[in-house]
Design an enzyme around this catalytic site. Structure first.
Site, PDB file in Angstrom:
ATOM      1  N   TYR A  53       0.855  -1.188   0.000  1.00 54.24           N
ATOM      2  CA  TYR A  53       0.000   0.000   0.000  1.00 54.24           C
ATOM      3  C   TYR A  53       0.888   1.234   0.000  1.00 54.24           C
ATOM      4  O   TYR A  53       2.089   1.179   0.310  1.00 54.24           O
ATOM      5  CB  TYR A  53      -0.846   0.034   1.267  1.00 54.24           C
ATOM      6  CG  TYR A  53      -2.078  -0.831   1.278  1.00 54.24           C
ATOM      7  CD1 TYR A  53      -3.084  -0.668   0.329  1.00 54.24           C
ATOM      8  CD2 TYR A  53      -2.269  -1.776   2.279  1.00 54.24           C
ATOM      9  CE1 TYR A  53      -4.235  -1.438   0.373  1.00 54.24           C
ATOM     10  CE2 TYR A  53      -3.420  -2.553   2.336  1.00 54.24           C
ATOM     11  CZ  TYR A  53      -4.402  -2.376   1.373  1.00 54.24           C
ATOM     12  OH  TYR A  53      -5.543  -3.128   1.426  1.00 54.24           O
ATOM     13  N   GLU A  99      -5.535  -1.618   8.619  1.00 51.89           N
ATOM     14  CA  GLU A  99      -5.402  -1.441  10.065  1.00 51.89           C
ATOM     15  C   GLU A  99      -4.480  -0.266  10.385  1.00 51.89           C
ATOM     16  O   GLU A  99      -3.838  -0.214  11.430  1.00 51.89           O
ATOM     17  CB  GLU A  99      -4.918  -2.724  10.749  1.00 51.89           C
ATOM     18  CG  GLU A  99      -5.925  -3.841  10.744  1.00 51.89           C
ATOM     19  CD  GLU A  99      -6.110  -4.444   9.365  1.00 51.89           C
ATOM     20  OE1 GLU A  99      -7.250  -4.411   8.845  1.00 51.89           O
ATOM     21  OE2 GLU A  99      -5.131  -4.953   8.790  1.00 51.89           O
ATOM     22  N   ASN A 157      -9.586   0.829  -2.746  1.00 49.18           N
ATOM     23  CA  ASN A 157      -9.380  -0.357  -1.926  1.00 49.18           C
ATOM     24  C   ASN A 157     -10.661  -0.793  -1.228  1.00 49.18           C
ATOM     25  O   ASN A 157     -11.216  -0.051  -0.424  1.00 49.18           O
ATOM     26  CB  ASN A 157      -8.307  -0.075  -0.872  1.00 49.18           C
ATOM     27  CG  ASN A 157      -7.960  -1.317  -0.089  1.00 49.18           C
ATOM     28  OD1 ASN A 157      -7.445  -2.285  -0.654  1.00 49.18           O
ATOM     29  ND2 ASN A 157      -8.254  -1.313   1.197  1.00 49.18           N
ATOM     30  N   GLU A 158     -11.121  -2.006  -1.558  1.00 50.42           N
ATOM     31  CA  GLU A 158     -12.313  -2.566  -0.919  1.00 50.42           C
ATOM     32  C   GLU A 158     -13.451  -1.550  -0.858  1.00 50.42           C
ATOM     33  O   GLU A 158     -14.144  -1.407   0.148  1.00 50.42           O
ATOM     34  CB  GLU A 158     -11.965  -3.082   0.487  1.00 50.42           C
ATOM     35  CG  GLU A 158     -10.992  -4.242   0.468  1.00 50.42           C
ATOM     36  CD  GLU A 158     -10.590  -4.725   1.854  1.00 50.42           C
ATOM     37  OE1 GLU A 158     -10.003  -5.820   1.929  1.00 50.42           O
ATOM     38  OE2 GLU A 158     -10.864  -4.019   2.836  1.00 50.42           O
ATOM     39  N   GLU A 234      -5.766 -10.251  -1.615  1.00 51.04           N
ATOM     40  CA  GLU A 234      -5.397 -10.401  -0.209  1.00 51.04           C
ATOM     41  C   GLU A 234      -5.807 -11.796   0.264  1.00 51.04           C
ATOM     42  O   GLU A 234      -6.987 -12.057   0.481  1.00 51.04           O
ATOM     43  CB  GLU A 234      -6.066  -9.334   0.669  1.00 51.04           C
ATOM     44  CG  GLU A 234      -5.572  -7.927   0.412  1.00 51.04           C
ATOM     45  CD  GLU A 234      -6.159  -6.913   1.382  1.00 51.04           C
ATOM     46  OE1 GLU A 234      -6.735  -7.336   2.420  1.00 51.04           O
ATOM     47  OE2 GLU A 234      -6.058  -5.703   1.112  1.00 51.04           O
ATOM     48  N   TYR A 301       0.772  -9.936  12.700  1.00 48.16           N
ATOM     49  CA  TYR A 301      -0.233 -10.554  11.829  1.00 48.16           C
ATOM     50  C   TYR A 301      -0.157 -12.080  11.804  1.00 48.16           C
ATOM     51  O   TYR A 301      -0.865 -12.719  11.032  1.00 48.16           O
ATOM     52  CB  TYR A 301      -0.121  -9.993  10.402  1.00 48.16           C
ATOM     53  CG  TYR A 301      -1.420 -10.022   9.623  1.00 48.16           C
ATOM     54  CD1 TYR A 301      -2.352  -8.999   9.749  1.00 48.16           C
ATOM     55  CD2 TYR A 301      -1.715 -11.073   8.769  1.00 48.16           C
ATOM     56  CE1 TYR A 301      -3.546  -9.036   9.037  1.00 48.16           C
ATOM     57  CE2 TYR A 301      -2.913 -11.114   8.068  1.00 48.16           C
ATOM     58  CZ  TYR A 301      -3.814 -10.092   8.201  1.00 48.16           C
ATOM     59  OH  TYR A 301      -5.006 -10.124   7.503  1.00 48.16           O
TER      60      TYR A 301
END
Length: 610
Positions: A53, A99, A157-158, A234, A301
């Site tokens: 990103y 996040e 994005n999304e 993803e 993660y």
């Protein structure tokens, strides 16, 4: 020059069939000195591409002021990936989720009450355009069509998880094209009807994000895109952590099995995350579904590569699956970076936050009739303090903070009377003597929401403060972003070892400083046992938040942040330090108590119901 295209359900690189095997590494979550180490480990696992990103708030932290240096030097990160033989996917969408604080949007956008986020609002788009005029020209020469490593660029994005403004998506697409982006454009969304309807454009390649239920998810995608290549942009192989919860883990065999199923289906993949990294500074975001949930400083993660860059059993499991499908590394796996225990460090000096000379060093007060959030004062990160004088007498009343964002400590005449939290907004008992009393409210921004319909998340106190039903007015407001220049000017005094009145043990915030010597530099971990809640800095670098609420029990300190000789450690402790007033720098990480990731969170169909 290489060109990525697609035809008849498969990618073509320079006209030849090609499979993208990508892993996510965010340059802004890794110190630059370790970019090469992380990228080489990605390549040594069998991957051919790295995805990142691009976080707008990293590059324009203050409106009109741009930064592309140090950890923000995205150009150097992309160039390095290319030099190492990796292709690159970049996702410069104005909004990235990830996040990350405010999903990458800069907090100063919220100073404009009339601005509408993530839609065809001319005012919002004017801010995007100005940023893209700085960013996109830096990416253009790095495209594969210009001899660089960038194969593809994301439009938004999304977006289908947020809105359905196709005019907005089209504007972003056209803005990329007009600025010289000529590689493959794509969108990424969850595999549901709503998301694929709202987040895609007919003339832009669509990809999907999910972590399990491969056949079901890809079948839904195929209902909308029958001819395009299957690309899981993803593949969630782990999960992130919130404070006050457990550290999420996912079984390596499960990850390998799902990966194998994706590849058997003919899909290309981007493993999110291959290496999570760290939410340094004040950049960790938050979620809000049933309640507000702030994200930890660690962004480990449970990825194949740990937060500190070590292999996990997932590396071997993933490598075996990739080899089965013909993707074998052509380089050895780099050696692990040394971890060093520097022992205990006594924090022998203290700077009282509420001392007038320190407050004046950190901030100048602004008079305001009304309570206002921090963005109205040009502040995006850190803390903000609201002070006023309460007339008395008052007895047995309740103090309400109406819409605190996110955690407020309340003091009356220099005495802590309680904490009001966004997720627990109970009123506080308050009594005021006949002569009146000074009321101070210190509010911490614990991260703006980074996903869903509630991303408009101004910080501080957004509505007001009242005693019973009476709103209080006439405030003195101090912004406390706690930047390096302000911190360097604090006035410290040696601690006597005695516990004076109004000390840290009575709940008054303060900065604690100590020094330690380093002969050999390596990675280390700051344990905060006995400390309550606050922020840590090493040699002026903001490591992030710590909190006894867990799960995280130690902050990662990359070796490049240390220097041979004397090093300075500072903690802003908001409540109470241990009587020893020391911390430990150990060679062992501690992400806290673990819990398996629920399969429901790995599939977008259920995400909004959690």
């Amino acid at each position: 020059m290489s060109i990525l295209t697609w035809s008849n359900g498969q990618y073509l690189l320079d006209g030849e069939p090609y499979r993208i095997i990508s892993g996510a590494i965010h340059y802004f979550r890794v110190v630059p000195q370790y970019w090469k180490d992380r990228l080489l480990k990605l390549k040594a696992c069998g991957f051919n591409t790295v995805e990142t990103y691009i976080a707008w708030n990293v590059h324009e932290p203050k409106e009109g002021e741009y930064d592309f240096t140090g950890m923000a030097d995205v150009v150097s990160f992309i160039e390095l990936a290319g030099e190492l033989g990796l292709h690159v996917i970049v996702r410069p969408s104005p909004f990235i989720c990830a996040e990350w604080e405010f999903g990458g949007l800069p907090g100063w956008l919220l100073a404009y009450g009339e601005l509408k986020l993530r839609c065809y609002d001319p005012f919002y788009l004017s801010k995007v355009d100005r940023y893209y005029n700085e960013l996109i020209p830096r990416l253009v020469p790095l495209q594969s069509t210009h001899g660089g490593p960038i194969l593809a660029v994301q439009v938004e994005n999304e977006y289908g998880s947020y809105g359905n403004d196709h005019a907005y998506l089209g504007y972003l697409r056209d803005g990329l094209l007009s600025r010289g982006i000529d590689v493959l454009l794509f969108t990424s969304d969850g595999p549901t009807d709503e998301m694929l309807l709202g987040g895609t454009l007919g003339d832009v390649h669509a990809t999907v994000n999910f972590g399990s239920r491969v056949e079901e998810s890809l079948a839904k995608y195929r209902e909308y895109r029958k001819e395009e290549p299957l690309m899981v942009m993803e593949f969630w192989n782990g999960w992130f952590d919130h404070w006050m919860e457990d550290h999420h883990v996912r079984d390596a065999a499960d990850v390998a099995g799902v990966l194998d199923e994706m590849l058997e289906q003919g899909a290309s993949i981007n493993m999110y995350m291959f290496h999570g990294g760290t939410n340094f500074g004040f950049y960790s975001g938050a979620n809000h579904i049933a309640k507000y949930e702030p994200t930890t400083t660690s962004y480990d993660y449970d990825a194949p590569l740990t937060e500190w860059g070590d292999k996990t059993e997932k590396i071997d499991a993933v490598q075996k699956v990739l080899a089965k499908h013909g993707f074998t590394p052509d380089c050895p796996f780099p050696e692990p970076i040394p971890k060093i225990s520097y022992g205990k460090v006594a924090l022998t000096e203290k700077a009282e936050l509420f001392a007038d000379f320190n407050l004046d060093t950190l901030s100048k007060p602004v008079k305001s009739v009304n309570i206002e959030p921090m963005e109205k004062f040009g502040q995006s990160f850190g803390f903000i303090m609201y002070s006023t004088y309460i007339q008395g007498p008052r007895s047995g009343q309740k103090l309400y903070i109406q819409e605190v964002r996110d955690r407020a400590q309340v003091f009356l005449d220099g005495r802590a009377i309680g904490v009001v939290e966004r997720w627990n907004p109970q009123p506080l008992n308050i009594s005021v003597p006949a002569g009146g009393a000074r009321l101070d409210i210190l509010v911490e921004n614990m991260g703006r929401i980074n996903y869903g319909p509630l991303i408009r998340d101004p910080k501080g106190i957004t509505e007001g403060v009242r005693i019973d039903n009476q709103f209080q007015y006439d405030w003195s407001i101090r912004t406390l972003p706690l930047g390096p220049l302000e911190l360097a000017s604090l006035v410290y005094s040696k601690q006597s070892g005695e516990i004076p009145e109004n000390s840290e043990h009575s709940g008054m915030p303060g900065f604690y400083r100590g020094c330690f010597e380093v002969e050999e530099i390596g990675d280390t971990f700051l344990r905060f046992d006995g400390w309550s809640k606050g922020v840590a800095w090493i040699n002026g670098f903001n490591l992030g938040r710590y909190w006894h609420a867990g799960p995280q029990r130690a902050l990662y300190i990359p070796g490049p942040l240390l220097r041979k000789g004397q090093n300075e450690l500072v903690l802003l402790e908001l409540h109470a330090c241990p009587e020893s007033c020391e911390i430990e720098l150990t060679d062992r990480p501690d992400l806290g108590k673990t819990a398996a990731v629920d399969d429901a969170v790995l599939n977008f169909v259920q995400e909004d119901e959690l």
